[in-house]
Design an enzyme around this catalytic site. Structure first.
Site, mmCIF file in Angstrom:
data_model
loop_
_atom_site.group_PDB
_atom_site.id
_atom_site.type_symbol
_atom_site.label_atom_id
_atom_site.label_comp_id
_atom_site.label_asym_id
_atom_site.label_seq_id
_atom_site.Cartn_x
_atom_site.Cartn_y
_atom_site.Cartn_z
ATOM 1 N N SER A 73 -7.158 2.065 -3.957
ATOM 2 C CA SER A 73 -5.914 2.486 -3.327
ATOM 3 C C SER A 73 -4.962 3.068 -4.364
ATOM 4 C CB SER A 73 -5.234 1.286 -2.652
ATOM 5 O OG SER A 73 -6.073 0.705 -1.699
ATOM 6 N N ASP A 91 1.190 4.027 -3.112
ATOM 7 C CA ASP A 91 0.817 5.421 -2.908
ATOM 8 C C ASP A 91 1.974 6.364 -3.221
ATOM 9 O OD1 ASP A 91 -1.583 4.433 -2.067
ATOM 10 O OD2 ASP A 91 -1.305 4.887 0.051
ATOM 11 N N GLU A 125 0.830 -1.200 0.000
ATOM 12 C CA GLU A 125 0.000 0.000 0.000
ATOM 13 C C GLU A 125 0.866 1.252 0.000
ATOM 14 O OE1 GLU A 125 -2.839 1.882 -0.714
ATOM 15 O OE2 GLU A 125 -3.862 0.337 0.447
#
Length: 612
Positions: free
Chosen positions: A519, A305, A301
């Site tokens: 995400s 990002d 994650e």
């Protein structure tokens, strides 16, 4: 040790003598039914230490909200006149009486200023106490509760009380009636364990014709693998280079031991953004957060990002906040593990800073019903404070469609956790907070709605005025009785916008992988917003701040600034979910961004445009 002069000691003794008696009348503040799937066992150890977080009322928040909407409305003459840190705090600071009475209550239990900590505006008080003292203060009994399926245990109670005269001066106390399991986040994105190699596309494969894209076309390879170049082409951002001369910054939040790895970032830059090689970002640790740079511990994650947000916006300075801890949590059938993030700890930290990034992305979201309403509203108010200071907040809308992603009624798990256990769509928080921009997902070129894109309607927050026109139009397209009782047609609608959300090529633990989820959409859209802020700041204009009123105004008056998505649906809860359609829909919002057109709009004096 506390040192006091004789006179101070005498004054303190007199004050304590006047404090409310410990046996004064108490009133139940919150209570809950025993949560399904948990078993109460032994009383909690008396010496077990918990940190009580006490929320005091924000009596002037409505006035702050009024200011926020005025400075965020492109039709208002105050548009862009963001508030200072001190101005924002003046609206949320509790009344002196509330602070005084809560201090008296704490002092009556031997808790003085040197044992307390407070949020910047003094609207939160934090204090560490043993269970025995918490039980005395809250007239309750804490027990060890065990999660039946996993065996995990927490210390909680199902009801607590505060002195009756404090009822109007304390909004909530945590942790009390909320049940948490201290586990790492069960990631909400789709992950391909097979090493993702660059998909070979024949050299003579023609590009895909997309009129809104840069140059009117997108590389054919973008239907197999999403890269920085794909996003720049698709969203009409090729050739724009942000300046570092005007103070523009971008931020990424990280929670639950997700580490953004620098070595992986360099591999990503070498692969997709070679001009950014040897550049990095600033990592800030909050509330015991960590920064483990062991390659094997890299977080998918966090890497997704940071690599795409910073890759899209290079050379814009970036910040990654690694925040430790878990906030209150109420389990439901879908989320039995505590996947809620410590938003309040992060908010306390960033709201205390004089300078903030203008664009911030968060790729975590929880079932709205697992977040206590009192806690959700206070956190949402915190997001409003950031918006008032000129910061845009983007949140991924989630990866379960309208709930659990399951279309088969026999297998769905969308049950309410209020004791009724009835089927209902599951909106997400924080995307359901009206003060953040919720980002849904698309896939492929031309774009269609990706099936897992989270969307729906809040059961907690009413629909804000800026959504009324667009969302009402959508609701009128539904046949009478569609999903009756499964969603709240008057709730804040999710998402607001969308971006690509699957087949992203990142580097993780030293190798390229393919990854997806909203995400991926949130940092992508945040990157575009950061580029828009760069363009505005370069012209001496303020940052965009709270985006939603602007988004819906532009969509109504210049809809070509967004790429309308009209194909796809988001199944869940035993249904096909909602359909993408012309205009706003609860899968892709108003659509994906056309950076070139948005830049032309937001770099002008919006009040001087006849259409606006």
């Amino acid at each position: 040790m506390r040192s006091l002069s004789v006179w101070v000691a005498l004054a303190l003794s007199a004050a304590v003598a006047a404090l409310p008696a410990k046996d004064c009348v108490h009133k139940v503040k919150e209570s809950t039914a025993p949560p399904r799937g948990w078993t109460k066992s032994a009383p909690a150890p008396a010496d077990h230490v918990i940190e009580l977080r006490i929320a005091l009322p924000q009596p002037n928040f409505a006035e702050l909200e009024k200011h926020l909407y005025e400075i965020s409305d492109p039709l208002h003459d105050r548009y862009g006149n963001h508030l200072t840190k001190e101005e924002v705090e003046s609206f949320v600071t509790p009344e002196a009486e509330s602070i005084h009475l809560v201090n008296e209550w704490l002092a009556s239990h031997g808790l003085y200023e040197d044992s307390l900590s407070r949020s910047p505006a003094k609207d939160w008080v934090l204090v560490k106490v043993p269970v025995s003292l918490a039980e005395e203060m809250l007239k309750t009994e804490y027990h060890v509760w065990t999660h039946d399926a996993s065996g995990d245990s927490v210390v909680r109670t199902t009801a607590y009380s505060i002195p009756e005269h404090l009822d109007a001066h304390v909004e909530l106390v945590q942790p009390t009636t909320m049940f948490a399991r201290m586990k790492s986040l069960k990631t909400s994105f789709h992950f391909d364990d097979v090493e993702a190699k660059a998909v070979a596309v024949p050299a003579d494969t023609p590009p895909i014709s997309i009129p809104s894209a840069s140059g009117g076309h997108v590389d054919a390879s973008c239907n197999k693998t999403i890269t920085i170049t794909c996003l720049q082409q698709l969203y009409n951002a090729v050739g724009f280079k942000p300046s570092t001369a005007h103070g523009n910054e971008i931020g990424i939040t990280g929670y639950l031991e997700e580490f953004a790895n620098i070595q992986d970032l360099q591999s990503f830059y070498a692969d997709q953004r070679p001009d950014a090689l040897n550049s990095s970002f600033t990592t800030v640790l909050i509330n015991g957060g960590l920064n483990n740079q062991t390659l094997a511990e890299a977080g998918a994650e966090a890497n997704l990002d940071t690599q795409f947000a910073y890759g899209l916006t290079f050379p814009t300075p970036g910040t990654f906040w690694s925040t430790g801890g878990r906030p209150p949590f109420t389990p439901d059938a879908i989320t039995t593990t505590n996947t809620n993030e410590p938003y309040s700890e992060w908010l306390d930290f960033v709201l205390a800073q004089k300078k903030l990034p203008q664009s911030i992305s968060t790729s975590y979201a929880d079932d709205e019903q697992t977040v206590p309403p009192s806690f959700a509203k206070r956190v949402c108010n915190g997001f409003a404070q950031l918006g008032a200071r000129g910061t845009s907040l983007m949140f991924s809308s989630g990866d379960g469609g309208v709930g659990d992603g399951e279309e088969d009624p026999a297998l769905q798990e969308c049950f309410t956790n209020d004791g009724r256990n009835v089927t209902r769509f599951v909106p997400l928080f924080p995307p359901s907070c009206p003060f953040v921009t919720a980002v849904g997902g698309t896939i492929h070129v031309p774009e269609t709605a990706v099936f897992f894109s989270g969307g729906g309607f809040s059961d907690l927050f009413p629909r804000p005025a800026f959504q009324e026109l667009a969302v009402t139009k959508f609701l009128k397209t539904l046949a009478p009785g569609t999903y009756s009782g499964l969603f709240n047609p008057n709730g804040r609608a999710i998402p607001d916008v969308a971006a690509q959300a699957d087949l992203f090529r990142i580097f993780l633990a030293g190798r390229p992988v393919s990854i997806g989820g909203t995400s991926a959409a949130a940092p992508t859209f945040t990157g575009i917003v950061s580029l828009l802020n760069a363009a505005r700041l370069a012209k001496g204009l303020p940052s965009l701040g709270f985006l939603n009123p602007l988004i819906y105004t532009i969509q109504a008056l210049e809809p070509s600034a967004f790429n309308d998505i009209t194909v796809g649906n988001n199944p869940g809860c035993g249904t096909p979910g909602f359909n993408a359609t012309k205009g706003w829909d609860p899968i892709t919002g108003v659509g994906t961004p056309n950076f070139g057109k948005l830049k032309d709009i937001v770099t002008l004096n919006l009040l001087g445009i006849a259409g606006l």
